[in-house]
Motif scaffolding. Structure first.
Motif, PDB file in Angstrom:
ATOM      1  N   UNK B 160     -12.474 -14.544  47.563  1.00  0.00           N
ATOM      2  CA  UNK B 160     -12.162 -14.267  46.157  1.00  0.00           C
ATOM      3  C   UNK B 160     -11.330 -12.989  46.022  1.00  0.00           C
ATOM      4  N   UNK B 162      -9.223 -11.887  48.194  1.00  0.00           N
ATOM      5  CA  UNK B 162      -7.845 -12.261  48.576  1.00  0.00           C
ATOM      6  C   UNK B 162      -7.140 -12.964  47.410  1.00  0.00           C
ATOM      7  N   UNK B 163      -7.873 -13.841  46.711  1.00  0.00           N
ATOM      8  CA  UNK B 163      -7.274 -14.531  45.549  1.00  0.00           C
ATOM      9  C   UNK B 163      -6.859 -13.520  44.484  1.00  0.00           C
ATOM     10  N   UNK B 164      -7.711 -12.509  44.286  1.00  0.00           N
ATOM     11  CA  UNK B 164      -7.390 -11.515  43.253  1.00  0.00           C
ATOM     12  C   UNK B 164      -6.198 -10.657  43.657  1.00  0.00           C
ATOM     13  N   UNK B 167      -3.307 -13.999  46.762  1.00  0.00           N
ATOM     14  CA  UNK B 167      -3.259 -15.150  47.663  1.00  0.00           C
ATOM     15  C   UNK B 167      -3.357 -16.443  46.864  1.00  0.00           C
ATOM     16  N   UNK B 168      -2.636 -17.486  47.304  1.00  0.00           N
ATOM     17  CA  UNK B 168      -2.912 -18.814  46.746  1.00  0.00           C
ATOM     18  C   UNK B 168      -4.072 -19.400  47.559  1.00  0.00           C
ATOM     19  N   UNK B 169      -4.503 -20.585  47.178  1.00  0.00           N
ATOM     20  CA  UNK B 169      -5.707 -21.125  47.815  1.00  0.00           C
ATOM     21  C   UNK B 169      -5.543 -21.214  49.339  1.00  0.00           C
ATOM     22  N   UNK B 171      -3.440 -19.602  51.391  1.00  0.00           N
ATOM     23  CA  UNK B 171      -3.372 -18.292  52.080  1.00  0.00           C
ATOM     24  C   UNK B 171      -4.756 -17.657  52.126  1.00  0.00           C
ATOM     25  N   UNK B 249     -12.511 -26.324  43.114  1.00  0.00           N
ATOM     26  CA  UNK B 249     -12.184 -26.705  41.738  1.00  0.00           C
ATOM     27  C   UNK B 249     -10.820 -26.116  41.343  1.00  0.00           C
ATOM     28  N   UNK B 250     -10.463 -26.308  40.098  1.00  0.00           N
ATOM     29  CA  UNK B 250      -9.160 -25.854  39.619  1.00  0.00           C
ATOM     30  C   UNK B 250      -8.991 -24.345  39.639  1.00  0.00           C
ATOM     31  N   UNK B 251     -10.099 -23.614  39.784  1.00  0.00           N
ATOM     32  CA  UNK B 251     -10.051 -22.148  39.843  1.00  0.00           C
ATOM     33  C   UNK B 251     -10.093 -21.645  41.301  1.00  0.00           C
ATOM     34  N   UNK B 252      -9.907 -22.557  42.243  1.00  0.00           N
ATOM     35  CA  UNK B 252      -9.927 -22.236  43.681  1.00  0.00           C
ATOM     36  C   UNK B 252     -11.302 -21.795  44.167  1.00  0.00           C
ATOM     37  N   UNK B 253     -12.323 -22.151  43.430  1.00  0.00           N
ATOM     38  CA  UNK B 253     -13.692 -21.824  43.854  1.00  0.00           C
ATOM     39  C   UNK B 253     -14.296 -23.046  44.545  1.00  0.00           C
TER      40      UNK B 253
END
Lengths: 211, 263
Positions: B160, B162-164, B167-169, B171, B249-253
């Motif tokens: 998470x 990295x996403x913040x 990063x895209x999902x 990466x 999911x759509x939020x990359x979680x």
């Protein structure tokens, strides 16, 4: 009352329960662009969850979150994340060389065009009293305070319009905390921070929101 | 031709389990029940395989052979998910496709280019080589998927963060993808490097026992080893790649109901 212009962050009528526990009931908060806000609430009341909600890591049961006028949804979450720089409570980097951490961040798709070279990042590291040899240290070798300062330095170097900071000063000594406070207070970004450190409020740049 | 084994000889073989049974009891191992269940299942399954493979080989219809391969793939995909405690509703299709496509492509290559069959779907080759590829692919997919999802679940905050940071999902997940592929491929490489020194593989042993010359058995084994390695390599990456499209999911979680409760 609805704000007259676009807030940097809006929480509108948020409801959230985790397990059997209700964390937010009809919670509303608007943060204006450029504002610097410290959230103050008892431990376990959901402050971290509130920051995570802005990034789409936790979703409210009801209500709407808007970032710079964009309602947060699975279609917009990546765009919203690109406007926010986040320092998590434990500064959760993978255990690798600091140099590689920063290289990885520079190579993320959202950061193409952002300069994270040594010449850009180093002044922030120096401002926060981090030694020059930190580039060649592993994340695992850093103290909690060094990790927090590294997180703040990267946050500043990314130069995003909204900074979300979860206890960014909790492991810093007085000197480190003062340096971090001066960096945060002087930033032009909107800052939403969770912190019990008196330095942030004493700086005069931050307002307090209690809930 | 290898000499046949009588049913009485097979029963003698089962008697070998008796000392194991008593030894387990003596040292307090709780293996006896699962051991008897596993041996019983194996005996019934192999007996059934003997019956329907005889039938399948006799008819040798391409569609029936392909159907059987699909059925084996479905069982392999189900077993993979069960071993990894992952829910079927999210991941059955990606795991099924990741388990099917590389072995299917490899079988056609093996039958057409290596063995040069004119009838690519010949039961003897399709089923025998197919099951060998599938079982190996299943083992490596289990290691890769388990390593990936369990590692990610433990270190979700790092992902998470990295996403913040932009990063895209893909990466954000790349470190776990690389680690999982390495964890699954490591034992395969080790096994491949010691074939012939530490072990004689099952197919080669079977061919030698059934009267084939060791040299031909070695050639087949070489072809099969390469086919297995390539199928496993592609399957690991394909299964992981397809799974990350459906497991988040759509939020990359990670989907919260992705994992089954372990009993």
């Amino acid at each position: 009352m609805e704000p007259a212009h676009t807030p940097a962050i809006s929480f509108d009528h948020i409801h959230l329960s985790l397990g059997n526990r209700s964390l937010f009931q009809d919670f509303t908060l608007h943060i204006e662009p450029g504002d610097k806000v410290v959230l103050n609430a008892p431990s376990g009341s959901g402050k971290t969850t509130l920051l995570r909600m802005v990034l789409g890591f936790t979703r409210p049961d009801e209500g709407r979150i808007m970032v710079q006028g964009t309602p947060l949804s699975c279609q917009t979450v990546r765009r919203v994340r690109r406007t926010c720089a986040y320092v998590s409570q434990d500064v959760d980097f993978r255990d690798q060389l600091v140099r590689d951490v920063i290289d990885d961040i520079a190579n993320y798709p959202a950061n193409h065009g952002i300069d994270l070279s040594v010449s850009v990042v180093q002044p922030f590291l120096q401002h926060l009293y981090l030694d020059d040899d930190i580039w060649d240290k592993n994340i695992g070798e850093l103290s909690g305070g060094e990790r927090q300062r590294l997180g703040i330095a990267i946050c500043a170097a990314l130069d995003r319009p909204i900074w979300l900071l979860d206890e960014p000063l909790s492991a810093l000594d007085d000197t480190g905390a003062q340096a971090a406070v001066s960096l945060l207070a002087g930033a032009s970004a909107t800052v939403l921070a969770i912190s019990h450190h008196p330095g942030l409020m004493d700086s005069g740049a931050f307002g307090e929101e209690r809930f | 031709m290898a000499s046949d084994i009588s049913y009485l000889s097979l029963i003698y073989l089962l008697l070998l389990l008796v000392p194991v049974f008593f030894l387990n009891r003596k040292i307090g191992h709780s293996f006896n029940k699962p051991m008897l269940v596993a041996m019983g299942r194996m005996a019934v399954q192999l007996a059934l395989v003997g019956v329907y493979l005889t039938w399948l080989f006799a008819y040798d219809l391409w569609w029936l052979n392909v159907l059987y391969l699909l059925l084996m793939t479905g069982v392999a995909a189900g077993s993979t998910l069960t071993h990894c405690s992952l829910r079927f509703k999210h991941l059955f299709i990606p795991v099924f496709l990741g388990t099917l496509i590389p072995p299917a492509g490899m079988i056609l290559f093996f039958n057409g280019v290596v063995v040069r069959l004119t009838y690519l779907f010949e039961a003897k080759y399709l089923i025998a080589v197919g099951s060998m590829l599938l079982s190996n692919v299943m083992s490596s997919d289990i290691v890769a998927l388990r390593h990936f999802f369990e590692g990610l679940k433990k270190q979700e905050k790092i992902c998470q963060y990295a996403l913040s940071l932009g990063a895209d999902r893909l990466s954000a997940l790349m470190p776990w993808l690389k680690e999982s592929a390495s964890a699954a491929l490591g034992p395969i490489l080790a096994r491949t490097a010691t074939v012939g020194l530490v072990s004689l593989p099952g197919m080669m042993t079977g061919q030698i026992l059934s009267g084939q010359s060791p040299l031909i058995a070695v050639k087949y084994q070489l072809a099969v080893m390469v086919a297995i390695f390539v199928a496993q390599y592609i399957s690991i990456h394909l299964t992981l790649w397809l799974s990350i499209r459906r497991g988040f999911d759509g939020y990359d979680m990670l989907k919260p109901d992705l994992f089954r409760q372990k009993k």
